[in-house]
Design an enzyme around this catalytic site. Structure first.
Site, PDB file in Angstrom:
ATOM      1  CG  MET A 216     -59.617 -83.457  41.566  1.00 50.19           C
ATOM      2  SD  MET A 216     -58.481 -83.438  40.163  1.00 50.19           S
ATOM      3  CE  MET A 216     -58.734 -81.808  39.513  1.00 50.19           C
TER       4      MET A 216
ATOM      5  CG  ASP B 159     -59.670 -85.347  53.687  1.00 48.64           C
ATOM      6  OD1 ASP B 159     -60.562 -86.114  54.110  1.00 48.64           O
ATOM      7  OD2 ASP B 159     -59.330 -85.310  52.489  1.00 48.64           O
TER       8      ASP B 159
ATOM      9  CD  GLU C 274     -68.916 -83.825  41.138  1.00 53.20           C
ATOM     10  OE1 GLU C 274     -68.311 -83.171  41.978  1.00 53.20           O
ATOM     11  OE2 GLU C 274     -69.139 -83.426  39.982  1.00 53.20           O
TER      12      GLU C 274
ATOM     13  CE  LYS D 200     -68.788 -81.631  44.882  1.00 50.69           C
ATOM     14  NZ  LYS D 200     -67.335 -81.527  44.972  1.00 50.69           N
TER      15      LYS D 200
ATOM     16  CB  SER E  43     -65.960 -82.509  36.947  1.00 47.92           C
ATOM     17  OG  SER E  43     -65.814 -83.479  37.894  1.00 47.92           O
TER      18      SER E  43
ATOM     19  CG  HIS F 297     -63.679 -78.058  36.312  1.00 48.03           C
ATOM     20  ND1 HIS F 297     -64.057 -78.450  35.051  1.00 48.03           N
ATOM     21  CD2 HIS F 297     -63.409 -79.200  36.988  1.00 48.03           C
ATOM     22  CE1 HIS F 297     -64.013 -79.766  34.971  1.00 48.03           C
ATOM     23  NE2 HIS F 297     -63.617 -80.251  36.126  1.00 48.03           N
TER      24      HIS F 297
ATOM     25  CG  ASN G 140     -56.694 -86.212  37.685  1.00 46.43           C
ATOM     26  OD1 ASN G 140     -55.577 -86.015  38.136  1.00 46.43           O
ATOM     27  ND2 ASN G 140     -57.343 -87.346  37.830  1.00 46.43           N
TER      28      ASN G 140
ATOM     29  CD  GLU H 296     -64.405 -76.045  31.894  1.00 48.02           C
ATOM     30  OE1 GLU H 296     -64.807 -76.128  30.732  1.00 48.02           O
ATOM     31  OE2 GLU H 296     -64.823 -76.813  32.795  1.00 48.02           O
TER      32      GLU H 296
ATOM     33  CG  ASN I 151     -65.593 -82.520  31.939  1.00 49.75           C
ATOM     34  OD1 ASN I 151     -64.561 -82.783  31.314  1.00 49.75           O
ATOM     35  ND2 ASN I 151     -65.639 -82.461  33.250  1.00 49.75           N
TER      36      ASN I 151
END
Ligand SMILES: NC(=O)c1ccc[n+]([C@@H]2O[C@H](COP(=O)([O-])OP(=O)(O)OC[C@H]3O[C@@H](n4cnc5c(N)ncnc54)[C@H](O)[C@@H]3O)[C@@H](O)[C@H]2O)c1
Length: 716
Positions: A329, A348, A407, A412, A434, A455, A458, A467, A505
């Site tokens: 992503m 990263d 995730e 996070k 997500s 959001h 993919n 979103e 989702n």
């Protein structure tokens, strides 16, 4: 008076210049009053002996004529009404074509739909080579086809093949291509357009140029063969085959357009040909498919004007962006930002990961380069907008950060807190999570008003939806900024409230779960997927979709949903098994389907039934039951998300999000338009029947039961 001003005749000696500049409108549109005014001017020109040539030009800076008035087309409910509108338009376009003096169209900017049909009735067409110049017939995208003579005149000018390419796909071409296919006579810099149009008119006045009927002349041997009586049936056959493959018969307009071209191409009678076009047009214009596609068009137009918040809050400018995580992503988001000329810093934890991010971006542009959609210069320039880092250097000048790391809530939160420390206090941080709570995650941010969800879906460069998720403390300014940024990145934003799975989702997960139950009930994977693609119109079936998402991810999310939403979300036994048999989906080449090393789907893996402890499939359930269970369960969930949880406030937001985020068939108008076409009473009663076997997961929810009492619709 304003129409008179907006479509005016300016005399320049023997040259009549018709200027288009609708008052109070951003673009010129051919509404009925505009056409009537145009007719009046044509009458004046025809009756005058002064004029020897006509130049038609727009005074809007980047627009010639955007098209017919779509509102008018939407309002057409009967074929008779439709016929009247078209007959009036035909008489005007015919009058233009039949003027005894030559007509020259000078095109700069969009010249689409009715605008294109107007210039097709002129003798000469010249256009600017500006990037805004687009000439074409996008009607099929609205479930109609060119009805002002476009299907008749375009093939005569550019030939069958080039015309079908434009008409069937609803395409437009730039100045260069327009010249190449013979749609225009000249393509030149915008500053020279008017002078050149006037000089052509002068040549006419001087008797050097006259009235002409431009006819397509095949240039190459292939073109000659394809345009011969022998070649034409082949062209039509191929076009039809390709159309049916692409639309699976769900979109009647391009099929009808093809039929019209086939019946009229080569005919010497304009009147008969226009009549055939008119009959076909009126058939498709009144279909629900067309009404749904037009509604969708208006929804998209409305987004362009919206800010994502109520009240007068301005979006903050974003010139420097950062992305945390250069994975699937993050790499995609960085590419998209740079593609839209935004300077982006990718962070990263290893150089290898950064290299993958660069590669993802470069791969996308390389494809465009090979298709000649991008120049090497532009690719290098875009690539240079992405920079990589392992620390927070340069974050002091970042306006907005998108977080796209693993995730995991705790990781996070920690990373967000650290990022905030290295940014300005007003820097907005947006998570691409997500499934995790945005409000909970905002606790990691010292200024939670500057935190929200952004959001993406993919693959990022393909999926049009974003979103924009408001947490409990998210400010209007942060929301407006991300809303505006999404649009700038070419996406369609929908603001949603925080909640499990947000909107898309949340609705999609029950659909995938129900497909797993169909599998447990003895259905074959390929059969179910085919019902959804070939009978319902989804871009892919639920099993193929789960393979794309990753089966490990799906199972993880099913469990999260079960925890968050309760027993209504049931974890199928198949889901539990999936995690133990090493099938991850497309990413490891083994899911419900098998894939080759390049990710190409080979076939359903027949061995999977046994591995999942299932008997050989018997396909005992009907197509109707399979489709209804999977789709109604989404409608059921949508009724809760919309009416009880207010994840969004209006049904059209659900529909837009489902079409843009999942490819829910646009011709059905979206999930809730589809629900309304069946009626809440029917859906609730069917769910009751299915629930007698399945239990709670298929029971109609309270809001749906309430609606069913009076057969109320979502769009009331
Ligand atoms: N993959 C999807 O289909 C999809 C769709 C929508 C949203 N998301 C969400 O996007 C996020 C990222 O998913 P993904 O599929 O791109 O994951 P991914 O595993 O492909 O990439 C994650 C990247 O983050 C890097 N990373 C880990 N910790 C980091 C840190 N502390 N700082 C900087 N980088 C770090 C990793 O090295 C890796 O490159 C997740 O929240 C996921 O839920 C994924």
């Amino acid at each position: 008076m304003s129409i008179q001003e907006g479509v005016r005749l300016v005399s320049q000696g023997p040259i009549a210049v018709v200027e288009l500049d609708l008052v109070g409108e951003k673009v010129n549109k051919l509404s009925t009053p505009v056409l009537m005014r145009f007719k009046e001017l044509l009458g004046q020109i025809a009756q005058s002996s002064t004029y020897k040539a006509v130049v038609i030009i727009s005074r809007k800076p980047k627009n010639f004529v955007a098209g017919a008035d779509i509102e008018e087309i939407k309002r057409i409910t009967s074929k008779e009404e439709c016929r009247k509108i078209l007959e009036a338009a035909h008489s005007i376009f015919n009058a233009l074509e039949d003027l005894p003096i030559p007509t020259i169209a000078a095109i700069n900017g969009a010249c689409l739909g009715g605008g294109c049909e107007l210039v097709l009735a002129c003798d000469y067409r010249i256009c600017s080579d500006a990037k805004e110049t687009k000439i074409g017939l996008p009607e099929t995208k609205l479930g109609i086809f060119p009805g002002f003579g476009g299907t008749i005149r375009l093939p005569r000018i550019v030939g069958l093949q080039a015309a079908l390419d434009i008409i069937l796909a609803g395409k437009s071409v730039d100045g260069r291509k327009a010249l190449k296919i013979g749609l225009v006579d000249e393509s030149l810099p915008a500053q020279m357009l008017e002078t050149r149009a006037m000089s052509i008119a002068q040549e006419v006045v001087a008797g050097k140029k006259g009235k002409r009927k431009k006819r397509f002349k095949a240039r190459s041997t292939v073109e000659k063969i394809m345009d011969s009586p022998l070649g034409r049936p082949l062209v039509f056959h191929q076009a039809r085959k390709m159309l049916l493959g692409q639309t699976k018969g769900f979109y009647p307009a391009p099929v009808k357009a093809l039929e019209v071209v086939q019946k009229t191409y080569g005919s010497s009678s304009r009147a008969k040909s226009l009549d055939i076009e008119m009959a076909g047009f009126c058939e498709v214009a009144v279909t629900p498919v067309s009404k749904h596609l037009i509604d969708l068009f208006f929804m998209m137009e409305a987004i362009k004007k919206q800010t994502g918040v109520t009240g007068d809050v301005k979006a903050k400018p974003v010139s420097h962006m950062a992305v945390l995580g250069a994975g699937t992503m993050g790499g995609g988001i960085a590419q998209l930002a740079a593609d839209n000329n935004i300077d982006v810093r990718m962070k990263d934890i290893s150089n290898e990961a950064l290299a993958l991010g660069y590669k993802a971006a470069s791969d996308i542009w390389s494809k465009e380069l090979s298709r000649k959609k991008l120049t090497k210069y532009d690719m290098d320039r875009k690539m240079s907008l992405i920079s990589g880092t392992l620390d927070f250097s340069g974050f002091g000048q970042i306006d907005l950060v998108v977080e796209a790391i693993v995730e995991d809530m705790e990781i996070k939160k920690k990373v967000i807190a650290e990022t905030a420390k290295n940014c300005r206090p007003d820097t907005i941080i947006a998570t691409n999570t997500s499934s995790l709570s945005v409000s909970e995650m905002s606790k990691g941010h010292p200024h939670p008003e500057n935190f929200l969800g952004m959001h993406f879906f993919n693959p990022v460069h393909r999926m049009p939806l974003v979103e924009v998720i408001r947490g409990e403390k998210t400010s209007d300014e942060a929301t407006a900024t991300v809303f505006e940024l999404s649009k700038r990145m070419g996406k369609t934003p929908v603001v949603v409230k925080d909640g499990p799975g947000f909107l898309v989702n949340r609705l999609l997960m029950p659909y995938m779960i129900e497909a797993m139950f169909l599998l447990e009930d003895g259905m074959e994977i390929g059969t179910v997927d085919r019902y959804f693609t070939h009978k319902f119109g989804m871009p892919m079936g639920p099993f193929r979709l789960m393979d794309e998402v990753g089966l490990d991810v799906c199972v993880k999310v099913v469990k999260i949903f079960h925890k968050a939403l309760g027993d209504r979300i049931q974890v199928p036994a198949v889901a539990e098994k999936l995690t133990t048999i090493g099938r991850l989906g497309k990413k490891n080449g083994r899911g419900f389907y098998l894939y080759d090393e390049r990710g190409k789907e080979l076939s359903v893996d027949k061995g999977i039934y046994k591995e999942l402890g299932l008997n050989s499939p018997t396909n005992k359930l009907s197509e109707k039951e399979c489709i209804e269970r999977c789709v109604f369960v989404m409608i059921n969930e949508a009724s809760l998300a919309l009416i009880e949880d207010h994840i969004v406030d209006r049904p059209h937001e659900v529909d837009l999000a489902m079409i843009m985020g999942t490819g829910f068939p646009p011709f059905r108008g979206g999930l809730l338009k589809y629900a309304d076409s069946l009626g809440s009473k029917y859906i609730a009663s069917e769910l009751e029947v299915y629930a007698t076997q399945a239990g709670l997961r298929l029971k109609p929810t309270q809001p749906l039961v309430n609606m069913a009492k009076t057969d109320r619709k979502f769009y009331s």
